[in-house]
Scaffold this motif. Structure first.
Motif, mmCIF file in Angstrom:
data_model
loop_
_atom_site.group_PDB
_atom_site.id
_atom_site.type_symbol
_atom_site.label_atom_id
_atom_site.label_comp_id
_atom_site.label_asym_id
_atom_site.label_seq_id
_atom_site.Cartn_x
_atom_site.Cartn_y
_atom_site.Cartn_z
ATOM 1 N N ALA A 2 0.830 -1.214 -0.142
ATOM 2 C CA ALA A 2 -0.089 -0.075 -0.056
ATOM 3 C C ALA A 2 0.836 1.319 0.066
ATOM 4 O O ALA A 2 1.831 1.350 0.611
ATOM 5 N N LYS A 3 0.538 2.273 -0.699
ATOM 6 C CA LYS A 3 1.004 3.518 -0.915
ATOM 7 C C LYS A 3 0.883 4.309 0.460
ATOM 8 O O LYS A 3 -0.168 4.467 0.846
ATOM 9 N N GLN A 4 2.143 4.552 1.017
ATOM 10 C CA GLN A 4 2.109 5.660 2.124
ATOM 11 C C GLN A 4 1.148 6.924 1.880
ATOM 12 O O GLN A 4 1.668 7.428 0.881
ATOM 13 N N LYS A 5 0.511 7.268 2.981
ATOM 14 C CA LYS A 5 0.070 8.724 2.686
ATOM 15 C C LYS A 5 0.882 9.478 3.044
ATOM 16 O O LYS A 5 1.974 9.565 4.005
ATOM 17 N N LYS A 6 0.863 10.663 2.259
ATOM 18 C CA LYS A 6 1.950 11.951 2.299
ATOM 19 C C LYS A 6 1.292 12.724 3.600
ATOM 20 O O LYS A 6 0.507 12.904 3.829
ATOM 21 N N GLN A 7 2.610 12.783 4.516
ATOM 22 C CA GLN A 7 2.527 13.705 5.652
ATOM 23 C C GLN A 7 1.971 15.167 5.352
ATOM 24 O O GLN A 7 2.513 15.638 4.340
ATOM 25 N N PRO A 8 0.839 15.495 5.770
ATOM 26 C CA PRO A 8 0.182 16.910 5.487
ATOM 27 C C PRO A 8 1.334 18.008 5.936
ATOM 28 O O PRO A 8 2.127 17.701 7.156
#
Length: 490
Positions: A2-8
């Motif tokens: 799974a692609k890691q969510k980009k840290q806002p």
């Protein structure tokens, strides 16, 4: 996978209730702190810089003028279990310092302290959670001379920072007089006494009639909501009104009226005697009613203090956000707090002091036009040839060694116009220019930016072409001519 969510990205915003201070504001505050420290030092007070963090236990269970015990501080728990908090004022740390080091300190101990304090309160217009205070306190003296000296020093301080005589008044009252009034009223219930104190604190907002209603059945506030009263009879309430309205044209007249308000109360008579001593001591030093007055309407913080209290109020008018005239109000306050050190030692230690709100004072000077929103920037040495940076650094070093604030332009020197825009943005008084031709001739161009701005605002195009604000001088005369121009601008 799974692609890691980009840290806002974090938001670039100041936390609620805090603010950032830039060049001119910081410089003006530094200058004010220096002037205040000079007066405090002249009066014999020694500097103290205590920790910004205290244990919650050392800070105590109350804030002055706050009705919520244990509220109002920024606190956290250590791994060991201890609770720590940012200081909410400079007085509670003083009590801890004196109790801890009293065997090594002189008695009385006279100290001044300056720095930020933090209060975890709801922010509002002009009300921030971090602000600066300047305190001066005398610990270990019960003499009213200590209190009169604080009042005199406060008057001198206001004049030193730019508040002339006639634009301020220092008002003095005494908690013991109010205790005498409460005794005369026959109030023994602590909850009822506390309710009366809270009501008295509203005197400056609702006046004598409003206090009378709130001491009785209650009243409608400005929004139309009904506020329940304390429930006292008119006969019980009257000594409070007499106390609050006791101010006369002279100190003697005010003290006579206060004697009527406290009746036969011994503690009330003691408070009046202390006020009389303060008035006599101030008169002996030459501080008359044009600067310091006995005024029973000073009720702020009476739940915190044990004797004389004082407040410095600025009396000139300013315009609010809606263009209406109003008085600026209080910028400093203090009084005698003989019970604070006792929390640590078990023994009563007399103490008295004052705290000046620096941000309030700065705001007052700005409101009166006595401080500019900008301060003068550095002389800017422009860069005409990036390969000759050593020459420009040598020029700026000469200026600095002569005590002149100066810098070399460190941005991209390709566009000369941007260098002058930079100097304008820095509010620089002078720009220095040395291109290849000037270098060969042994001269520099000096541009008087202040005069140039005035000419640009008022002169015709023909007058501007003559460029009287820019001229050349021999390189070895650069520093002397810059000094001359700066002196003329001042």
């Amino acid at each position: 996978m799974a692609k890691q969510k980009k840290q806002p990205r974090p938001k670039a915003e100041t936390p609620k209730g805090f603010r950032d201070y830039f060049g001119a504001e910081v410089s003006q505050r530094t200058d004010m702190l220096r002037k205040i420290a000079g007066v405090y030092h002249r009066y014999g007070f020694e500097a103290l810089e205590s920790s910004a963090v205290e244990t919650v236990e050392a800070l105590g269970k109350f804030l002055p003028d706050v009705d919520r015990p244990n509220e109002g501080v920024f606190a956290w728990q250590e791994d060991e279990g201890d609770w720590l908090a940012l200081r909410y004022d400079l007085t509670a740390p003083l009590a801890r310092v004196y109790a801890q080091h009293r065997n090594d300190l002189p008695t009385p101990y006279r100290r001044f302290a300056m720095g930020p304090v933090w209060r975890n309160e709801k922010p509002g217009p002009g009300r921030f959670r971090q602000f600066y205070q300047c305190d001066a306190d005398t610990v270990g003296s019960a003499s009213m001379a200590a209190d009169s000296e604080i009042c005199a020093m406060l008057a001198d301080t206001l004049e030193e920072v730019g508040i002339p005589r006639g634009d301020y008044i220092i008002r003095v009252n005494n908690r013991k007089v109010l205790n005498g009034v409460l005794e005369t009223m026959g109030l023994s219930d602590e909850e009822q006494r506390a309710a009366v104190l809270r009501t008295i604190d509203k005197f400056d907002k609702v006046g004598a009639d409003g206090v009378r209603e709130l001491l009785g059945k209650g009243r409608l506030d400005a929004s139309g909501a009904y506020i329940d009263g304390v429930g006292l009879s008119p006969e019980q309430s009257e000594p409070v009104i007499t106390f609050l309205t006791s101010k006369a044209d002279s100190a003697d007249g005010t003290l006579t009226n206060l004697r009527a308000a406290v009746g036969t109360s011994e503690i009330g008579a003691q408070g009046i005697a202390e006020l009389e001593q303060i008035a006599d001591l101030l008169a002996a030093q030459g501080y008359g009613p044009d600067r310091i007055v006995i005024d029973p309407s000073v009720v702020r913080g009476l739940g915190y203090y044990t004797g004389p209290v004082y407040e410095a109020e600025l009396t000139f008018d300013i315009l609010d956000d809606k263009g209406r005239k109003r008085q600026f109000g209080s910028v400093a306050g203090g009084g005698r707090y003989d019970d604070l050190v006792k929390r640590f030692t078990g023994q009563e230690v007399p103490a008295t002091g004052v705290s000046i709100g620096v941000d309030r004072l700065l705001a007052a000077l700005h409101a009166k036009g006595r401080l500019s929103a900008e301060t003068e920037g550095p002389v800017v040495v422009t860069v005409m040839d990036r390969d000759r940076m050593a020459d420009y650094q040598a020029m700026v070093a000469e200026l600095r060694q002569a005590g002149i604030r100066a810098e070399v332009y460190l941005g991209n020197p390709k566009n000369f116009g941007n260098q002058l825009k930079y100097a304008d943005k820095r509010n620089s008084p002078i720009a220095i220019i040395e291109g290849g031709d000037e270098k060969a001739q042994g001269i520099v161009q000096i541009k008087d930016l202040i005069l140039g701005a005035k000419i640009a605002e008022n002169a015709t195009l023909e007058e501007w072409k003559e460029r009287p604000s820019q001229f050349e001088v021999p390189r070895d005369q650069m520093v002397a001519r810059v000094k001359e121009i700066l002196a003329g601008q001042d």
